[in-house]
Design a protein around this motif. Sequence first.
Motif, PDB file in Angstrom:
ATOM      1  N   LYS A 160     -13.191 -13.068 -16.688  1.00  0.00           N
ATOM      2  CA  LYS A 160     -11.866 -13.616 -16.415  1.00  0.00           C
ATOM      3  C   LYS A 160     -10.931 -12.555 -15.847  1.00  0.00           C
ATOM      4  N   ALA A 161     -10.998 -11.349 -16.408  1.00  0.00           N
ATOM      5  CA  ALA A 161     -10.170 -10.247 -15.910  1.00  0.00           C
ATOM      6  C   ALA A 161     -10.562  -9.888 -14.479  1.00  0.00           C
ATOM      7  N   ARG A 162     -11.862  -9.879 -14.209  1.00  0.00           N
ATOM      8  CA  ARG A 162     -12.333  -9.592 -12.858  1.00  0.00           C
ATOM      9  C   ARG A 162     -11.843 -10.669 -11.883  1.00  0.00           C
ATOM     10  N   GLY A 163     -11.946 -11.925 -12.318  1.00  0.00           N
ATOM     11  CA  GLY A 163     -11.458 -13.017 -11.478  1.00  0.00           C
ATOM     12  C   GLY A 163      -9.959 -12.963 -11.265  1.00  0.00           C
ATOM     13  N   PHE A 164      -9.229 -12.527 -12.274  1.00  0.00           N
ATOM     14  CA  PHE A 164      -7.775 -12.398 -12.176  1.00  0.00           C
ATOM     15  C   PHE A 164      -7.405 -11.378 -11.108  1.00  0.00           C
ATOM     16  N   VAL A 165      -8.128 -10.274 -11.068  1.00  0.00           N
ATOM     17  CA  VAL A 165      -7.861  -9.248 -10.067  1.00  0.00           C
ATOM     18  C   VAL A 165      -8.218  -9.759  -8.678  1.00  0.00           C
ATOM     19  N   ARG A 166      -9.385 -10.343  -8.534  1.00  0.00           N
ATOM     20  CA  ARG A 166      -9.845 -10.779  -7.222  1.00  0.00           C
ATOM     21  C   ARG A 166      -8.999 -11.900  -6.642  1.00  0.00           C
ATOM     22  N   ASN A 181     -11.931 -24.474 -16.301  1.00  0.00           N
ATOM     23  CA  ASN A 181     -12.896 -24.139 -15.247  1.00  0.00           C
ATOM     24  C   ASN A 181     -12.176 -23.207 -14.273  1.00  0.00           C
ATOM     25  N   TRP A 182     -11.817 -22.035 -14.772  1.00  0.00           N
ATOM     26  CA  TRP A 182     -10.947 -21.122 -14.041  1.00  0.00           C
ATOM     27  C   TRP A 182     -11.618 -20.559 -12.786  1.00  0.00           C
TER      28      TRP A 182
END
Length: 409
Positions: free
Chosen positions: A128-134, A267-268
């Motif tokens: 989730k953190a990786r997706g937040f950054v990307r 389903n982020w």
Amino acid sequence: MRTLALLIAGTVLIAPAQAQAQAQEHRDKVLFEVEKDAKLDGIRAELRKKSEEPEKKTMWVDFATIDAPKGLSAFTQVFHQPSICQGLSGMCWCFSTTSFLESEAYRLTQRKLRFSVMHSVYWEYVEKARGFVRSRGKSVFGEGSQGAAVMRAWKEHGVIPLEAYTGLQDGRQNYDHAPLFKELKAYLDGVKASNAWNEEQVVSTVRAILDHYLGAPPATVQVEGKTLTPQEYLAQVVRLNPDDYVEFVSFLGKPAWERTEYEVPDNWWHGKEYLNIPLDAFMGAFKGAIQKGYSLAIAADMSEPGYSIGGPGLAVVPTWDIPASHIDAAARQFRFQNGSTTDDHGLHVVGFTQRHGQDWFLVKDSWSSSWNSEHPGYYFYREDYVKLKVLAFMVHKDAVKELLAKVKD
């Protein structure tokens, strides 16, 4: 020349600068008193308004009138491990799917294994953190997720036994992830505010926070005299293939028999691994799977007047909401689109029975409401509730071979 205040015939003469200061002080005092009175008047008015308002009433089902199964023994059950309370956390998606996979391990290998929930939770937070950054802060970062995330975590990071990693630090017996999530959210909000989109640094910091609250997940585990990585434990001991599991939804406005996105906040990652099928097929597969000895991991709505919070532990649709005979794909879609049906909770379906012509499902639950019921750790779902309020389910592909043959890949 200094100007002095003189007393002349009982009159006080004050220097201009001093007079101006005193006048300002007087105005400030008057203004303070006016503001204070205004605030008090506002508070009094709000209290009067509340006292005059009629008490809000909530409609609720009289569960004493429901002809429900009388206990767990009324259900034909598939093997499942005892329920564990998720405590103060939003981890239902992982508790339910992990429970489902424990049942699958027994069904396929006859071994009673217990898997670490927190191992998957840990790696999901990292993703989730990786997706937040990307996404530059556009993806949802919350405690919730989906069963598909557990399968992804197993494929990428493996799995380990429950005893190897509980995520309970300092002798704690119960889960409370409020402080953990608060710190993670505050950190990522800061990242977004400062545009500090260094993925490696963000992931490293998030892992440090997770390590503090949950402990670092072990790189290896000891199983039957062998030292195994989580991936080796999955391949050599658990022997479940995450690719053997499929998830179904039933929505109008999307092509039937095709894979689609399940459009809910949890389903982020906007996953499109969900098979969209007509409602009759959805219900037939749901009931058929449990009758054939397969359990199911489900995503459902639990914020309903027909969902008992504690007490009898039942989930039904009252006729004053919609009669069971009127529940169809349009009624289901209407409630999803207007927000009255939401993806609240993940659970594990482990049993089935019929009572006076109605289908009932035994649902294993990790949420606190089930622990306050007459059958702690479980709910009894009536068929109408499943048809209207269960939004998705996961099952082994062997349980739905006929449906999969119709999928347009």
